[in-house]
Structures are given as structure tokens and as C-alpha cells.
Design a protein around this motif. Sequence first.
Motif, PDB file in Angstrom:
ATOM      1  N   GLN A 188      92.987  -6.628 -16.232  1.00 30.81           N
ATOM      2  CA  GLN A 188      92.873  -5.086 -16.902  1.00 30.81           C
ATOM      3  C   GLN A 188      93.509  -4.572 -15.366  1.00 30.81           C
ATOM      4  OE1 GLN A 188      89.337  -3.929 -19.143  1.00 30.81           O
ATOM      5  NE2 GLN A 188      89.978  -1.274 -18.170  1.00 30.81           N
ATOM      6  N   TYR A 211      89.152 -10.318 -17.291  1.00 30.61           N
ATOM      7  CA  TYR A 211      89.309  -9.596 -18.390  1.00 30.61           C
ATOM      8  C   TYR A 211      89.468  -8.114 -17.391  1.00 30.61           C
ATOM      9  CZ  TYR A 211      90.177  -6.212 -22.376  1.00 30.61           C
ATOM     10  OH  TYR A 211      90.619  -5.575 -22.768  1.00 30.61           O
ATOM     11  N   GLN A 212      88.780  -8.006 -16.336  1.00 32.85           N
ATOM     12  CA  GLN A 212      88.491  -6.827 -15.824  1.00 32.85           C
ATOM     13  C   GLN A 212      89.372  -7.538 -14.894  1.00 32.85           C
ATOM     14  OE1 GLN A 212      84.629  -6.098 -14.233  1.00 32.85           O
ATOM     15  NE2 GLN A 212      84.305  -5.990 -16.107  1.00 32.85           N
ATOM     16  N   SER A 230      94.495  -8.789 -26.096  1.00 36.65           N
ATOM     17  CA  SER A 230      93.673  -7.796 -25.204  1.00 36.65           C
ATOM     18  C   SER A 230      93.525  -6.766 -26.454  1.00 36.65           C
ATOM     19  CB  SER A 230      94.085  -7.627 -23.969  1.00 36.65           C
ATOM     20  OG  SER A 230      95.089  -6.413 -24.420  1.00 36.65           O
ATOM     21  N   GLY A 251      83.170  -7.924 -27.098  1.00 45.85           N
ATOM     22  CA  GLY A 251      82.221  -7.176 -26.130  1.00 45.85           C
ATOM     23  C   GLY A 251      82.140  -8.289 -24.831  1.00 45.85           C
ATOM     24  N   ARG A 252      82.190  -9.235 -24.810  1.00 46.88           N
ATOM     25  CA  ARG A 252      82.140 -10.556 -24.363  1.00 46.88           C
ATOM     26  C   ARG A 252      83.126 -10.760 -23.220  1.00 46.88           C
ATOM     27  NH1 ARG A 252      78.543 -15.923 -24.316  1.00 46.88           N
ATOM     28  NH2 ARG A 252      79.588 -15.948 -22.363  1.00 46.88           N
ATOM     29  N   VAL A 306      86.200  -8.601 -22.840  1.00 43.78           N
ATOM     30  CA  VAL A 306      86.287  -7.777 -21.470  1.00 43.78           C
ATOM     31  C   VAL A 306      84.762  -6.968 -20.790  1.00 43.78           C
ATOM     32  CG1 VAL A 306      86.289  -4.528 -22.043  1.00 43.78           C
ATOM     33  CG2 VAL A 306      86.384  -6.341 -23.988  1.00 43.78           C
ATOM     34  N   SER A 307      83.968  -7.472 -20.744  1.00 43.94           N
ATOM     35  CA  SER A 307      83.102  -6.758 -20.120  1.00 43.94           C
ATOM     36  C   SER A 307      83.306  -8.670 -18.895  1.00 43.94           C
ATOM     37  CB  SER A 307      81.445  -7.248 -20.441  1.00 43.94           C
ATOM     38  OG  SER A 307      81.093  -8.840 -21.029  1.00 43.94           O
ATOM     39  N   SER A 308      83.983  -9.290 -18.435  1.00 39.11           N
ATOM     40  CA  SER A 308      84.170 -10.598 -18.221  1.00 39.11           C
ATOM     41  C   SER A 308      85.039 -10.330 -17.104  1.00 39.11           C
ATOM     42  CB  SER A 308      84.168 -12.198 -18.945  1.00 39.11           C
ATOM     43  OG  SER A 308      86.183 -11.200 -19.013  1.00 39.11           O
TER      44      SER A 308
END
Length: 187
Positions: A133, A129-130, A172, A121-122, A124-126
Motif C-alpha cells: 500500500q 499489505y501495508q 486489494s 481485515g487480517r 489489510v493489517s498484515s
Amino acid sequence: MNGQRVVYAAVSTGLAAWLVRTAAGQLPDSRFDHLLARGPLRFVRAPNWRFFGPNPGVSDSHLLYRDVTDGTAGVWREIEVTLNRPWYALAWNAGNRAPKVLFDAIQVIILVANESSADMGRLVSSPGYQVLQRYLTTVIPHEPGADHTQFMLLRAHPERGHLHAVEPLFASEHIPLDPPPPAVVAA
């Protein structure tokens, strides 16, 4: 006239000592560190390659991705993060911005993974990661029919010779790809 020669000799000697001290301090191993600490060059202050961190980089990061089509994962492909640099890149390297963003995004993911015990969760919101992505879904070409993609981070530790110890760091989750726009049929 002699005073000018003395000043010239002193400045030349000082610059030569500084150059030797700097060159010896840049060597990747520490074989000359004891000589620099005790020898006549110990009074010459010079930059050291270890200045930029207590643990200088000794490994290579690799970014891989694969496409997923109808639940079947494809082969991993590497994305070159650092491209070959031209000879003048030492002074002017304006093309380094995009690779630097990818490199920094990878470092952010590794840092967050270590700090959060790989809490997805942490991660994916970093921001790292964004960024990756978004890069994967908008810049990287994908196989026809692929509906998802996935990336993986590896770390390679160069050993003696050409052998590498490879360590997987992070994989990921499956990232959905936007469907291609519908084809326009001319009437």
C-alpha cells in the motif's frame, strides 16, 4: 614422490565426483535422482536445489495495479518485481534489496490470505499489505486525477512452450491516494 601423486589423484577425483554430483543434483527435473541414489556417487554428499524447501518455487508471481478516477477503474499495469540483473549479480547484487522487499511482501500477503481464508481485515493489517500500500501510494506514478489505486496478485505457472496458466490470488480494496498539493500561483 609417488605418495604425493596418489594424494593429488585422490583429491582431484573427489573434487570431480563432487562437482558432477552437485551439477546433476541441481537439474530442475528428477531424471537423474535414481542414478545418484544408487550409483557410485551415492556416497558423495552435495547440496540439492530442493534443500531450500519441501516445495521449491515453480511459479511466477505478478503484481499489477490500476488507478481509479471518480469511481471508474483504469487498465491493469504490471509492476516489474524482478528487474534484469547484470552479469556480476551472482557475486554482488546490492540493487536487489527493493525487489526483494516487494517479493517478500507478496509472499506475506499470499500466506496470510491462505491462513485466514482471505479475511480482508487480517489481510489489510498484515505487514505485506501495508508495504505494498505504501509503495503504491508513494513510489508508483499515477494518472492525473486518480483518487484511488488498487493492486492485484497473480500467479503464473509456466507450462511447456510459452503458455502460462494464470491464477488470480488476491485483489486489494481501493486504496485512497493523497490529493496533490495545491499549486502555488506566483503573484
